[in-house]
Design a protein around this motif. Structure first.
Motif, PDB file in Angstrom:
ATOM      1  N   UNK A 234       1.370 -12.544  13.525  1.00  0.00           N
ATOM      2  CA  UNK A 234       0.636 -11.463  14.164  1.00  0.00           C
ATOM      3  C   UNK A 234       0.466 -10.173  13.401  1.00  0.00           C
ATOM      4  N   UNK A 235       1.057 -10.036  12.212  1.00  0.00           N
ATOM      5  CA  UNK A 235       0.913  -8.785  11.471  1.00  0.00           C
ATOM      6  C   UNK A 235      -0.555  -8.520  11.142  1.00  0.00           C
ATOM      7  N   UNK A 236      -1.007  -7.287  11.359  1.00  0.00           N
ATOM      8  CA  UNK A 236      -2.390  -6.924  11.034  1.00  0.00           C
ATOM      9  C   UNK A 236      -2.586  -6.774   9.530  1.00  0.00           C
ATOM     10  N   UNK A 237      -1.554  -6.301   8.863  1.00  0.00           N
ATOM     11  CA  UNK A 237      -1.597  -6.120   7.421  1.00  0.00           C
ATOM     12  C   UNK A 237      -0.268  -6.594   6.843  1.00  0.00           C
ATOM     13  N   UNK A 238      -0.313  -7.181   5.662  1.00  0.00           N
ATOM     14  CA  UNK A 238       0.919  -7.620   5.001  1.00  0.00           C
ATOM     15  C   UNK A 238       0.921  -7.079   3.580  1.00  0.00           C
ATOM     16  N   UNK A 239       2.015  -6.419   3.210  1.00  0.00           N
ATOM     17  CA  UNK A 239       2.179  -5.884   1.863  1.00  0.00           C
ATOM     18  C   UNK A 239       3.193  -6.743   1.122  1.00  0.00           C
ATOM     19  N   UNK A 240       2.785  -7.271  -0.010  1.00  0.00           N
ATOM     20  CA  UNK A 240       3.656  -8.053  -0.876  1.00  0.00           C
ATOM     21  C   UNK A 240       4.403  -7.065  -1.781  1.00  0.00           C
ATOM     22  N   UNK A 241       5.704  -6.903  -1.522  1.00  0.00           N
ATOM     23  CA  UNK A 241       6.432  -5.868  -2.254  1.00  0.00           C
ATOM     24  C   UNK A 241       6.589  -6.187  -3.738  1.00  0.00           C
ATOM     25  N   UNK A 242       6.345  -7.447  -4.134  1.00  0.00           N
ATOM     26  CA  UNK A 242       6.414  -7.769  -5.558  1.00  0.00           C
ATOM     27  C   UNK A 242       5.180  -7.274  -6.306  1.00  0.00           C
ATOM     28  N   UNK A 243       4.133  -6.905  -5.554  1.00  0.00           N
ATOM     29  CA  UNK A 243       2.891  -6.452  -6.167  1.00  0.00           C
ATOM     30  C   UNK A 243       2.545  -5.006  -5.826  1.00  0.00           C
ATOM     31  N   UNK A 244       3.115  -4.503  -4.729  1.00  0.00           N
ATOM     32  CA  UNK A 244       2.736  -3.166  -4.262  1.00  0.00           C
ATOM     33  C   UNK A 244       3.934  -2.487  -3.612  1.00  0.00           C
ATOM     34  N   UNK A 245       4.120  -1.219  -3.916  1.00  0.00           N
ATOM     35  CA  UNK A 245       5.177  -0.410  -3.315  1.00  0.00           C
ATOM     36  C   UNK A 245       4.565   0.399  -2.175  1.00  0.00           C
ATOM     37  N   UNK A 246       4.906   0.046  -0.943  1.00  0.00           N
ATOM     38  CA  UNK A 246       4.267   0.711   0.192  1.00  0.00           C
ATOM     39  C   UNK A 246       4.586   2.203   0.248  1.00  0.00           C
ATOM     40  N   UNK A 247       5.683   2.618  -0.340  1.00  0.00           N
ATOM     41  CA  UNK A 247       6.030   4.055  -0.308  1.00  0.00           C
ATOM     42  C   UNK A 247       5.158   4.874  -1.239  1.00  0.00           C
ATOM     43  N   UNK A 248       4.373   4.191  -2.102  1.00  0.00           N
ATOM     44  CA  UNK A 248       3.464   4.898  -3.005  1.00  0.00           C
ATOM     45  C   UNK A 248       2.025   4.863  -2.503  1.00  0.00           C
TER      46      UNK A 248
END
Length: 372
Positions: A234-248
């Motif tokens: 059900x997640x609307x968006x998924x961030x792959x932390x190996x490719x993207x740093x959500x804190x940035x």
């Protein structure tokens, strides 16, 4: 004045000596001792126990006394249990500070496990809520065993009929943690942007699904191999932390549930809205003294100076919230995600696997091989 400095210096030395002594006491590991033999004709059961702190090698499958029926209590035959990070902390006796309550030198209680699902075998006098044959799930010390005894008003509820025993055993602690983190600590509201850091783990998979029931926009953070699974729940968006740093990134969230502790408080605050809420559920375990509580200490120091809410939480097991989870599961709004299954005798391997930090959802212990 010189006398005052001498007194203060002496007091500081005494305080330091007291802390050192306390540290030595709490960090001491007593040797494992064999359990006492069972008296003749004692009803018994198989259970995983630990009689000292240490690696998974301290976990033993033993024949111990079966819980006796008692007034106001329910005797449950356990079909399945699940593993939680807390099991590893108790096994290790780390962070050391927890030994003040769990036992100095060796554990006060030999029992392991908390999440269980099973069938009511018998009920004690005056029990009204449950009857023999009821399928139940809940939270009780000693879940890594063939039987548990639970108070009638304890953390136990009827199992949702639309899931298996193994699925039901996956729900209690992780589900309660997710529910209480979002609802009670996070004060979740419809329309909010919510981020779940560690969306593919036990708590995370429940948090994504529960957050969606509140009508929020959910972003899950996980590794590459779990992206599709997190989307599927059900997640609307998924961030792959190996490719993207959500804190940035540029996105800002009203509520963040942090199950991992792999970012600093300042980094997490950066992606919170000015009045947003951070709920810290998990954290790094590399500090032997405070473990994940190091993050709590930092949050407490910063909180008085921040408009944002920085909160730490541990789940409170109770029957009412288990029933909330039961209704969500029964309505098809919440589905446990199971990664691996182990036999009762393989509990040490199950805990070792969980602590590698790569489990997808929950890790299950099948206690009764004949259970559905």
């Amino acid at each position: 004045m010189k006398l005052r400095y001498k007194v203060l210096g002496g007091s500081a030395l005494l305080l330091a000596a007291a802390f050192i002594a306390l540290g030595l006491v709490l960090s001491h590991d007593s040797p494992c001792m064999p359990g006492p033999p069972l008296a003749a004709n004692t009803p018994s059961m198989k259970a995983i126990v630990y009689r000292c702190y240490g690696s998974p090698d301290v976990l033993k499958l033993e024949q111990i006394a079966k819980p006796a029926p008692a007034d106001g209590r329910v005797l449950v035959k356990v079909h399945a249990a699940s593993v939680n990070p807390l099991d590893w902390h108790y096994m290790q006796g780390k962070p050391y500070i927890m030994r003040a309550a769990a036992g100095v030198g060796r554990p006060d209680s030999i029992f392991m496990g908390a999440d269980f699902a099973g069938t009511v075998e018998s009920v004690g006098k005056n029990v009204k809520r449950f009857k023999p044959g009821d399928e139940v799930f809940g939270d009780r010390d000693g879940a890594f065993g063939e039987y548990v005894s639970v108070a009638e008003n304890g953390a136990m509820a009827l199992k949702p009929p639309n899931i298996s025993m193994e699925q039901a055993a996956a729900v209690p602690i992780a589900g309660l943690t997710a529910l209480q983190a979002l609802r009670d600590k996070g004060q979740i509201q419809a329309g909010q942007k919510v981020l779940i850091n560690g969306a593919s783990g036990g708590v995370g998979t429940f948090a994504v699904q529960i957050a969606k029931t509140y009508g929020t926009e959910v972003t899950g953070v996980c590794s590459t191999r779990n992206v599709d699974m997190v989307k599927s729940i059900g997640a609307d968006h998924v961030i792959d932390y190996t490719k993207e740093d959500f804190t940035q990134g540029s996105a800002r969230y009203e509520l963040i549930i942090d199950n991992v502790g792999n970012h600093s408080l300042s980094e997490l605050r950066h992606v919170l809205t000015p009045t947003g809420t951070l709920v810290i559920v998990g954290g790094p375990s590399d500090n032997s003294w405070l473990g994940p509580l190091t993050t709590l200490v930092k949050a407490r120091l910063v909180a008085p100076f921040a408009a944002q809410k920085l909160l730490f939480m541990l789940a409170q097991a109770n029957q009412d919230d288990l029933n909330v989870l039961r209704m969500l599961v029964q309505a098809g709004k919440l589905a446990p995600v199971i990664d691996r299954r182990y036999k009762l005798a393989e509990t040490a391997q199950a805990i070792s696997y969980l602590e590698q930090g790569h489990a997808k959802g929950k890790v299950i212990i099948t206690v009764d091989q004949s259970a559905p």
